[in-house]
Motif scaffolding. Structure first.
Motif, PDB file in Angstrom:
ATOM      1  N   ILE A 116       0.857  -1.185   0.000  1.00  0.00           N
ATOM      2  CA  ILE A 116       0.000   0.000   0.000  1.00  0.00           C
ATOM      3  C   ILE A 116       0.890   1.232   0.000  1.00  0.00           C
ATOM      4  CG2 ILE A 116      -1.961  -1.101   1.140  1.00  0.00           C
ATOM      5  CD1 ILE A 116      -1.052   0.226   3.747  1.00  0.00           C
ATOM      6  N   GLY A 117       0.470   2.263  -0.717  1.00  0.00           N
ATOM      7  CA  GLY A 117       1.197   3.511  -0.750  1.00  0.00           C
ATOM      8  C   GLY A 117       0.734   4.454   0.347  1.00  0.00           C
ATOM      9  N   GLU A 118       1.162   5.674   0.255  1.00  0.00           N
ATOM     10  CA  GLU A 118       0.849   6.667   1.286  1.00  0.00           C
ATOM     11  C   GLU A 118      -0.637   6.876   1.454  1.00  0.00           C
ATOM     12  OE1 GLU A 118       1.823  11.400   2.235  1.00  0.00           O
ATOM     13  OE2 GLU A 118       2.987  10.299   0.722  1.00  0.00           O
ATOM     14  N   ASN A 119      -1.385   6.772   0.356  1.00  0.00           N
ATOM     15  CA  ASN A 119      -2.830   6.986   0.409  1.00  0.00           C
ATOM     16  C   ASN A 119      -3.623   5.684   0.336  1.00  0.00           C
ATOM     17  OD1 ASN A 119      -2.634   9.886   0.430  1.00  0.00           O
ATOM     18  ND2 ASN A 119      -2.033   9.748  -1.738  1.00  0.00           N
ATOM     19  N   GLY A 120      -2.931   4.558   0.495  1.00  0.00           N
ATOM     20  CA  GLY A 120      -3.593   3.265   0.443  1.00  0.00           C
ATOM     21  C   GLY A 120      -4.000   2.778   1.817  1.00  0.00           C
ATOM     22  N   SER A 121      -4.645   1.609   1.854  1.00  0.00           N
ATOM     23  CA  SER A 121      -5.092   1.058   3.140  1.00  0.00           C
ATOM     24  C   SER A 121      -5.260  -0.451   3.023  1.00  0.00           C
ATOM     25  CB  SER A 121      -6.417   1.699   3.576  1.00  0.00           C
ATOM     26  OG  SER A 121      -7.438   1.447   2.620  1.00  0.00           O
ATOM     27  N   PHE A 122      -5.084  -1.118   4.157  1.00  0.00           N
ATOM     28  CA  PHE A 122      -5.327  -2.548   4.230  1.00  0.00           C
ATOM     29  C   PHE A 122      -6.832  -2.822   4.227  1.00  0.00           C
ATOM     30  CE2 PHE A 122      -1.220  -2.245   6.682  1.00  0.00           C
ATOM     31  CZ  PHE A 122      -0.436  -2.945   5.772  1.00  0.00           C
ATOM     32  N   ALA A 123      -7.203  -4.046   3.882  1.00  0.00           N
ATOM     33  CA  ALA A 123      -8.597  -4.470   4.018  1.00  0.00           C
ATOM     34  C   ALA A 123      -8.929  -4.616   5.496  1.00  0.00           C
ATOM     35  CB  ALA A 123      -8.828  -5.782   3.283  1.00  0.00           C
ATOM     36  N   LEU A 124     -10.141  -4.258   5.866  1.00  0.00           N
ATOM     37  CA  LEU A 124     -10.556  -4.285   7.265  1.00  0.00           C
ATOM     38  C   LEU A 124     -11.513  -5.431   7.584  1.00  0.00           C
ATOM     39  CD1 LEU A 124     -11.116  -0.462   7.864  1.00  0.00           C
ATOM     40  CD2 LEU A 124      -9.083  -1.835   8.384  1.00  0.00           C
ATOM     41  N   ASN A 125     -12.064  -6.061   6.555  1.00  0.00           N
ATOM     42  CA  ASN A 125     -13.011  -7.156   6.809  1.00  0.00           C
ATOM     43  C   ASN A 125     -13.106  -8.051   5.580  1.00  0.00           C
ATOM     44  OD1 ASN A 125     -15.078  -5.943   4.997  1.00  0.00           O
ATOM     45  ND2 ASN A 125     -15.245  -4.419   6.623  1.00  0.00           N
ATOM     46  N   ASN A 126     -13.833  -9.135   5.741  1.00  0.00           N
ATOM     47  CA  ASN A 126     -13.946 -10.144   4.700  1.00  0.00           C
ATOM     48  C   ASN A 126     -14.596  -9.595   3.432  1.00  0.00           C
ATOM     49  OD1 ASN A 126     -13.075 -12.941   4.803  1.00  0.00           O
ATOM     50  ND2 ASN A 126     -15.175 -13.494   4.265  1.00  0.00           N
ATOM     51  N   THR A 127     -15.613  -8.760   3.609  1.00  0.00           N
ATOM     52  CA  THR A 127     -16.322  -8.212   2.448  1.00  0.00           C
ATOM     53  C   THR A 127     -15.407  -7.320   1.622  1.00  0.00           C
ATOM     54  OG1 THR A 127     -18.458  -8.326   3.585  1.00  0.00           O
ATOM     55  CG2 THR A 127     -18.287  -6.815   1.716  1.00  0.00           C
ATOM     56  N   GLN A 128     -14.599  -6.512   2.286  1.00  0.00           N
ATOM     57  CA  GLN A 128     -13.665  -5.662   1.541  1.00  0.00           C
ATOM     58  C   GLN A 128     -12.624  -6.500   0.812  1.00  0.00           C
ATOM     59  OE1 GLN A 128     -11.369  -2.710   3.797  1.00  0.00           O
ATOM     60  NE2 GLN A 128     -11.794  -1.244   2.155  1.00  0.00           N
ATOM     61  N   ILE A 129     -12.186  -7.593   1.416  1.00  0.00           N
ATOM     62  CA  ILE A 129     -11.275  -8.518   0.739  1.00  0.00           C
ATOM     63  C   ILE A 129     -11.903  -9.026  -0.552  1.00  0.00           C
ATOM     64  CG2 ILE A 129     -10.214 -10.799   0.878  1.00  0.00           C
ATOM     65  CD1 ILE A 129      -9.795 -10.294   3.878  1.00  0.00           C
ATOM     66  N   TYR A 159      -6.816 -19.269   6.624  1.00  0.00           N
ATOM     67  CA  TYR A 159      -7.652 -18.073   6.542  1.00  0.00           C
ATOM     68  C   TYR A 159      -8.174 -17.869   5.115  1.00  0.00           C
ATOM     69  CZ  TYR A 159      -9.399 -13.656   8.427  1.00  0.00           C
ATOM     70  OH  TYR A 159     -10.222 -12.647   8.876  1.00  0.00           O
ATOM     71  N   GLY A 160      -7.484 -18.450   4.139  1.00  0.00           N
ATOM     72  CA  GLY A 160      -8.017 -18.449   2.780  1.00  0.00           C
ATOM     73  C   GLY A 160      -9.384 -19.111   2.719  1.00  0.00           C
ATOM     74  N   GLY A 161      -9.617 -20.092   3.608  1.00  0.00           N
ATOM     75  CA  GLY A 161     -10.913 -20.760   3.671  1.00  0.00           C
ATOM     76  C   GLY A 161     -12.012 -19.864   4.193  1.00  0.00           C
ATOM     77  N   LYS A 162     -11.642 -18.828   4.929  1.00  0.00           N
ATOM     78  CA  LYS A 162     -12.627 -17.839   5.361  1.00  0.00           C
ATOM     79  C   LYS A 162     -12.890 -16.819   4.258  1.00  0.00           C
ATOM     80  CE  LYS A 162     -13.597 -14.285   8.787  1.00  0.00           C
ATOM     81  NZ  LYS A 162     -13.422 -13.837  10.172  1.00  0.00           N
ATOM     82  N   MET A 163     -11.838 -16.434   3.522  1.00  0.00           N
ATOM     83  CA  MET A 163     -11.982 -15.424   2.474  1.00  0.00           C
ATOM     84  C   MET A 163     -12.715 -15.951   1.243  1.00  0.00           C
ATOM     85  SD  MET A 163      -8.265 -13.471   2.630  1.00  0.00           S
ATOM     86  CE  MET A 163      -7.261 -14.949   2.368  1.00  0.00           C
ATOM     87  N   THR A 164     -12.435 -17.201   0.885  1.00  0.00           N
ATOM     88  CA  THR A 164     -12.869 -17.718  -0.412  1.00  0.00           C
ATOM     89  C   THR A 164     -14.379 -17.796  -0.599  1.00  0.00           C
ATOM     90  OG1 THR A 164     -10.799 -18.879  -0.820  1.00  0.00           O
ATOM     91  CG2 THR A 164     -12.753 -19.744  -1.925  1.00  0.00           C
TER      92      THR A 164
END
Length: 425
Positions: A116-129, A159-164
């Protein structure tokens, strides 16, 4: 993209080469970055199949997603589990690339070579992923349109099993609505963190039955596990996340550092721990990715095995269950859904997986329950058991811990062939 432009892009690929570029290793490859949100980038690395076919698109495309969250598919999944080269950079004779095109994705944003760059952000939840992943996949098809109509499968771990499940729902709806030219056919959820509390509550009974803790140890672990259960019942997922770490520490104390990923492996005191992954590889994988892979692929970003930023951002969502999403896959789509679990795994133990499957409420649940549980064999050897009805199957995998593709590649091959209809296109 217009139909004419897509045709011209496809023609360019055919003229240039039947497959991709020379990257790192013995396969033809493609790789790149996708901007999924402002200043937020995911990295992907495709290995074209080495199967004896006239064109790589005569075989399906399989996406592999790692866990953590924050562990790298392009690194760990590729070199430690199922890619064309192993950690000694020797050809792996059980690589999935011999059967299908394999796409490793560093997911969520910030994982592996992603950043992520200066204006980027990590995902905060499964839906955003899932939203990010859909953006990535659209970008992937624009860059490699020859895969648009090829059967697509997503296999994953931990955790891929939660995201997928949520990723698959987003893709399926988008392809039905004509938003993405995809052909998703099924998912394989390997040792998946689908219902975290079901795993946590079965750690102590599993260890007691194996003789790895005594009654006092069992009761000490359960005392902590019940606190996490109470937090889940209150829907206080942040508190449950904090308690999860304490429960793991109690398990390690009572077992004198049991291997969470394969209970038969010798305990070790020197481990790197983030999320659902511990790195036993020392600097070996990091050296491969940063000193060899990055220059070969022309990358300037530093690769990280398990990213703490990704993991911490998802902390409040970490213990939230997604059983309902697996139900939704079975009730609202025509996708094949396979769940598989290694019998020697502790972090996502088989008893916990059995329990969350009992909690499922999909429409064919009773018919699935009535199906016979049968052994499955490869080359005359029994590799596990399967219970299957229509689109849903559960595989108990023998002689495997958390990393089924690495621990029991024969059993994993059987599951792959079943889910993909023997890699049919």
């Amino acid at each position: 993209m217009t139909k004419m432009l897509r045709f011209l892009l496809l023609l360019c690929f055919i003229i240039y080469k039947s497959a991709g570029r020379e990257g790192f290793g013995p396969t033809d490859q493609e790789w790149g970055y996708s901007t999924v949100r402002p200043d937020s980038y995911m990295f992907w690395w495709l290995h074209y199949t080495t199967a004896n076919v006239s064109n790589p698109t005569d075989r399906p495309l399989i996406i592999w997603l790692q866990g953590g969250p924050g562990s790298s598919s392009t690194g760990y999944g590729n070199f430690a589990e199922l890619g064309p080269l192993d950690l000694e950079l020797k050809p792996r004779n059980t690589t999935w690339v011999q059967w299908a095109n394999v796409l490793f994705v560093d997911n969520p944003v910030g994982t592996g070579f992603g950043y992520i760059g200066e204006n980027g952000s990590f995902a905060l939840n499964n839906t955003q992923i899932a939203q990010d992943f859909l953006v990535f996949l659209k970008d992937f098809y624009q860059k490699l349109p020859q895969f648009e109509n090829i059967p697509l499968y997503i296999f994953c771990e931990s955790y891929g099993g939660k995201m997928t499940p949520e990723i698959a729902l987003f893709i399926y709806r988008a392809q039905k609505n004509g938003e993405i030219p995809s052909n998703l056919k099924g998912v394989g959820l390997g040792d998946g963190w689908v219902s975290p509390i079901d795993s946590v509550l079965t750690w102590a009974p599993y260890l007691l039955n194996l003789g790895l803790v005594d009654q006092d140890g069992y009761e000490s672990i359960m005392k902590q596990a019940y606190k996490a259960r109470d937090a889940i019942d209150r829907e206080d997922y942040e508190q449950a996340f904090n308690l999860w770490g304490l429960i793991e520490e109690e398990v390690e104390k009572q077992t004198y550092n049991i291997d969470f990923y394969n209970v038969l492996l010798k305990p070790t005191a020197s481990i790197k721990k983030i999320g659902l992954y511990r790195s036993y590889l020392g600097d070996a994988l990091s050296d491969i990715m940063n000193d060899l892979v990055a220059p070969a692929l022309g990358l300037t970003r530093k690769w990280d095995d398990v990213d703490g930023g990704v993991f911490n951002a998802l902390g409040p969502d970490f213990m939230r269950p997604v059983i309902h999403l697996v139900d939704e896959l079975l009730d609202t789509t025509d996708l094949t859904v396979a769940v598989y679990n290694g019998q020697l795994d502790l972090i996502v133990d088989t008893p916990g997986t059995v329990n969350w499957i009992k909690e499922m409420n999909f429409k064919d649940k009773k018919l699935w329950e009535q199906a016979e549980r049968l052994p499955f064999h490869i080359n005359g050897f029994m590799e596990g058991y399967v219970k299957k009805y229509d689109k849903f199957a559960f595989y108990w995998v023998n002689n495997a811990g958390h990393m089924v593709p690495a621990d029991n590649p024969s059993g994993m091959e059987y599951i792959l062939r079943e889910v993909t209809n023997n890699f049919e296109v």
